[in-house]
Design a protein around this motif. Structure first.
Motif, PDB file in Angstrom:
ATOM      1  N   LEU A   1       0.842  -1.190   0.000  1.00 41.27           N
ATOM      2  CA  LEU A   1       0.000   0.000   0.000  1.00 41.27           C
ATOM      3  C   LEU A   1       0.881   1.244   0.000  1.00 41.27           C
ATOM      4  CD1 LEU A   1      -2.761  -0.963   2.568  1.00 41.27           C
ATOM      5  CD2 LEU A   1      -3.005  -0.712   0.105  1.00 41.27           C
ATOM      6  N   PRO A   2       0.459   2.282  -0.690  1.00 37.37           N
ATOM      7  CA  PRO A   2       1.230   3.533  -0.655  1.00 37.37           C
ATOM      8  C   PRO A   2       1.156   4.143   0.740  1.00 37.37           C
ATOM      9  CG  PRO A   2      -0.795   3.810  -1.892  1.00 37.37           C
ATOM     10  CD  PRO A   2      -0.708   2.365  -1.527  1.00 37.37           C
ATOM     11  N   PRO A   3       2.071   5.037   1.041  1.00 46.43           N
ATOM     12  CA  PRO A   3       2.040   5.691   2.353  1.00 46.43           C
ATOM     13  C   PRO A   3       0.716   6.421   2.562  1.00 46.43           C
ATOM     14  CG  PRO A   3       3.994   6.332   1.104  1.00 46.43           C
ATOM     15  CD  PRO A   3       3.140   5.516   0.198  1.00 46.43           C
ATOM     16  N   PRO A   4       0.295   6.556   3.809  1.00 36.18           N
ATOM     17  CA  PRO A   4      -0.946   7.299   4.077  1.00 36.18           C
ATOM     18  C   PRO A   4      -0.841   8.733   3.549  1.00 36.18           C
ATOM     19  CG  PRO A   4      -0.059   6.296   6.089  1.00 36.18           C
ATOM     20  CD  PRO A   4       0.951   6.086   5.012  1.00 36.18           C
ATOM     21  N   GLY A   5      -1.976   9.250   3.127  1.00 38.22           N
ATOM     22  CA  GLY A   5      -2.010  10.635   2.677  1.00 38.22           C
ATOM     23  C   GLY A   5      -1.759  10.838   1.203  1.00 38.22           C
ATOM     24  N   LEU A   6      -1.619   9.776   0.446  1.00 38.52           N
ATOM     25  CA  LEU A   6      -1.411   9.941  -0.991  1.00 38.52           C
ATOM     26  C   LEU A   6      -2.689   9.737  -1.792  1.00 38.52           C
ATOM     27  CD1 LEU A   6       2.034   8.333  -1.903  1.00 38.52           C
ATOM     28  CD2 LEU A   6       1.403  10.730  -1.772  1.00 38.52           C
ATOM     29  N   LEU A   7      -3.543   8.853  -1.333  1.00 37.64           N
ATOM     30  CA  LEU A   7      -4.742   8.508  -2.090  1.00 37.64           C
ATOM     31  C   LEU A   7      -5.979   9.173  -1.489  1.00 37.64           C
ATOM     32  CD1 LEU A   7      -4.006   4.730  -2.695  1.00 37.64           C
ATOM     33  CD2 LEU A   7      -3.387   6.691  -4.111  1.00 37.64           C
TER      34      LEU A   7
ATOM     35  N   GLY B   1      -2.636  13.542  -1.490  1.00 38.70           N
ATOM     36  CA  GLY B   1      -1.271  13.949  -1.786  1.00 38.70           C
ATOM     37  C   GLY B   1      -0.835  13.704  -3.214  1.00 38.70           C
ATOM     38  N   LEU B   2      -1.313  12.637  -3.819  1.00 36.18           N
ATOM     39  CA  LEU B   2      -0.933  12.349  -5.198  1.00 36.18           C
ATOM     40  C   LEU B   2      -1.399  13.462  -6.136  1.00 36.18           C
ATOM     41  CD1 LEU B   2       0.537  10.260  -6.893  1.00 36.18           C
ATOM     42  CD2 LEU B   2      -1.641   9.069  -7.202  1.00 36.18           C
ATOM     43  N   ALA B   3      -2.552  14.042  -5.852  1.00 37.47           N
ATOM     44  CA  ALA B   3      -3.042  15.157  -6.665  1.00 37.47           C
ATOM     45  C   ALA B   3      -2.089  16.346  -6.566  1.00 37.47           C
ATOM     46  CB  ALA B   3      -4.450  15.557  -6.237  1.00 37.47           C
ATOM     47  N   LEU B   4      -1.613  16.641  -5.357  1.00 32.40           N
ATOM     48  CA  LEU B   4      -0.673  17.759  -5.185  1.00 32.40           C
ATOM     49  C   LEU B   4       0.635  17.482  -5.907  1.00 32.40           C
ATOM     50  CD1 LEU B   4       0.083  20.473  -3.933  1.00 32.40           C
ATOM     51  CD2 LEU B   4       0.816  19.215  -1.888  1.00 32.40           C
ATOM     52  N   ARG B   5       1.147  16.287  -5.770  1.00 38.87           N
ATOM     53  CA  ARG B   5       2.426  15.950  -6.402  1.00 38.87           C
ATOM     54  C   ARG B   5       2.346  16.012  -7.923  1.00 38.87           C
ATOM     55  NH1 ARG B   5       5.123  11.379  -2.506  1.00 38.87           N
ATOM     56  NH2 ARG B   5       4.599  12.408  -0.549  1.00 38.87           N
ATOM     57  N   LEU B   6       1.273  15.491  -8.494  1.00 31.17           N
ATOM     58  CA  LEU B   6       1.140  15.551  -9.950  1.00 31.17           C
ATOM     59  C   LEU B   6       0.791  16.954 -10.430  1.00 31.17           C
ATOM     60  CD1 LEU B   6      -0.368  12.089 -10.742  1.00 31.17           C
ATOM     61  CD2 LEU B   6       1.832  12.976 -11.413  1.00 31.17           C
ATOM     62  N   ALA B   7       0.099  17.718  -9.612  1.00 34.50           N
ATOM     63  CA  ALA B   7      -0.165  19.121  -9.949  1.00 34.50           C
ATOM     64  C   ALA B   7       1.148  19.877 -10.077  1.00 34.50           C
ATOM     65  CB  ALA B   7      -1.038  19.763  -8.868  1.00 34.50           C
ATOM     66  N   THR B   8       2.036  19.656  -9.122  1.00 34.14           N
ATOM     67  CA  THR B   8       3.338  20.331  -9.135  1.00 34.14           C
ATOM     68  C   THR B   8       4.158  19.919 -10.351  1.00 34.14           C
ATOM     69  OG1 THR B   8       3.292  20.358  -6.727  1.00 34.14           O
ATOM     70  CG2 THR B   8       5.412  20.744  -7.765  1.00 34.14           C
ATOM     71  N   ALA B   9       4.185  18.622 -10.622  1.00 30.87           N
ATOM     72  CA  ALA B   9       4.955  18.133 -11.768  1.00 30.87           C
ATOM     73  C   ALA B   9       4.385  18.658 -13.088  1.00 30.87           C
ATOM     74  CB  ALA B   9       4.965  16.604 -11.764  1.00 30.87           C
ATOM     75  N   THR B  10       3.066  18.683 -13.197  1.00 37.79           N
ATOM     76  CA  THR B  10       2.417  19.163 -14.419  1.00 37.79           C
ATOM     77  C   THR B  10       2.682  20.650 -14.621  1.00 37.79           C
ATOM     78  OG1 THR B  10       0.710  17.473 -14.229  1.00 37.79           O
ATOM     79  CG2 THR B  10       0.219  19.365 -15.633  1.00 37.79           C
TER      80      THR B  10
ATOM     81  N   PRO C   1      -3.339  21.674   1.671  1.00 39.61           N
ATOM     82  CA  PRO C   1      -2.990  20.266   1.479  1.00 39.61           C
ATOM     83  C   PRO C   1      -2.208  19.711   2.672  1.00 39.61           C
ATOM     84  CG  PRO C   1      -1.708  21.671   0.015  1.00 39.61           C
ATOM     85  CD  PRO C   1      -2.702  22.544   0.687  1.00 39.61           C
ATOM     86  N   VAL C   2      -2.383  18.427   2.901  1.00 44.23           N
ATOM     87  CA  VAL C   2      -1.809  17.764   4.062  1.00 44.23           C
ATOM     88  C   VAL C   2      -0.457  17.126   3.754  1.00 44.23           C
ATOM     89  CG1 VAL C   2      -2.230  15.885   5.713  1.00 44.23           C
ATOM     90  CG2 VAL C   2      -4.103  17.371   5.021  1.00 44.23           C
ATOM     91  N   ASP C   3      -0.185  16.788   2.506  1.00 42.73           N
ATOM     92  CA  ASP C   3       1.034  16.080   2.114  1.00 42.73           C
ATOM     93  C   ASP C   3       2.268  16.971   2.269  1.00 42.73           C
ATOM     94  OD1 ASP C   3       2.929  14.389   0.970  1.00 42.73           O
ATOM     95  OD2 ASP C   3       2.244  14.738  -1.077  1.00 42.73           O
ATOM     96  N   GLY C   4       3.013  16.753   3.352  1.00 47.48           N
ATOM     97  CA  GLY C   4       4.196  17.575   3.624  1.00 47.48           C
ATOM     98  C   GLY C   4       5.248  17.488   2.538  1.00 47.48           C
TER      99      GLY C   4
END
Length: 126
Positions: free
Chosen positions: A3-9, A59-68, A95-98
């Motif tokens: 499972l991915p780390p908490p806070g990504l999905l 968190g995955l939304a934030l990470r892909l937003a940044t990359a995009t 956002p919660v993803d540090g």
């Protein structure tokens, strides 16, 4: 399978739907495809912010937003002002993803926006 780390999905279906739309648009903003990109390019990245507004823990939304955003800026499909507006919208969702927040701060440092970068880092540390 791990499972991915908490806070990504997310468990929010609408947040996930916005995220999927953002992925579709990310392809257009990557510059990889030889297809026409709509004139309102800034609108293409907004589904990621909408996903974060629905679920700030996604968190995955934030990470892909940044990359995009970084890719679109690099490909000159978005300008610095559009990226800053978009990242501000993401910030307002708290956002919660540090790690994702730190990635945004690093991108803002590259843009020369140290004030916004500091805000994201302070938010990441809470």
């Amino acid at each position: 399978f791990e499972l991915p780390p908490p806070g990504l999905l997310t468990r929010d279906a609408l947040a996930f739907a916005h995220f999927l739309l953002g992925l579709d648009h990310a392809i257009l903003l990557s510059g990889d495809l030889d297809i026409a990109v709509p004139d309102d390019r800034e609108a293409l990245i907004q589904p990621f912010a909408e996903a974060l507004q629905r679920d700030p823990r996604f968190g995955l939304a934030l990470r892909l937003a940044t990359a995009t955003a970084a890719l679109a800026l690099d490909e000159e499909l978005l300008d610095k002002a559009a990226v800053a507006r978009f990242l501000d919208r993401c910030y307002h969702s708290q956002p919660v993803d540090g790690d994702g927040c730190v990635a945004v701060a690093e991108q803002l440092v590259e843009l020369g926006d140290l004030g916004r970068a500091r805000q994201w880092l302070e938010h990441a540390s809470h």
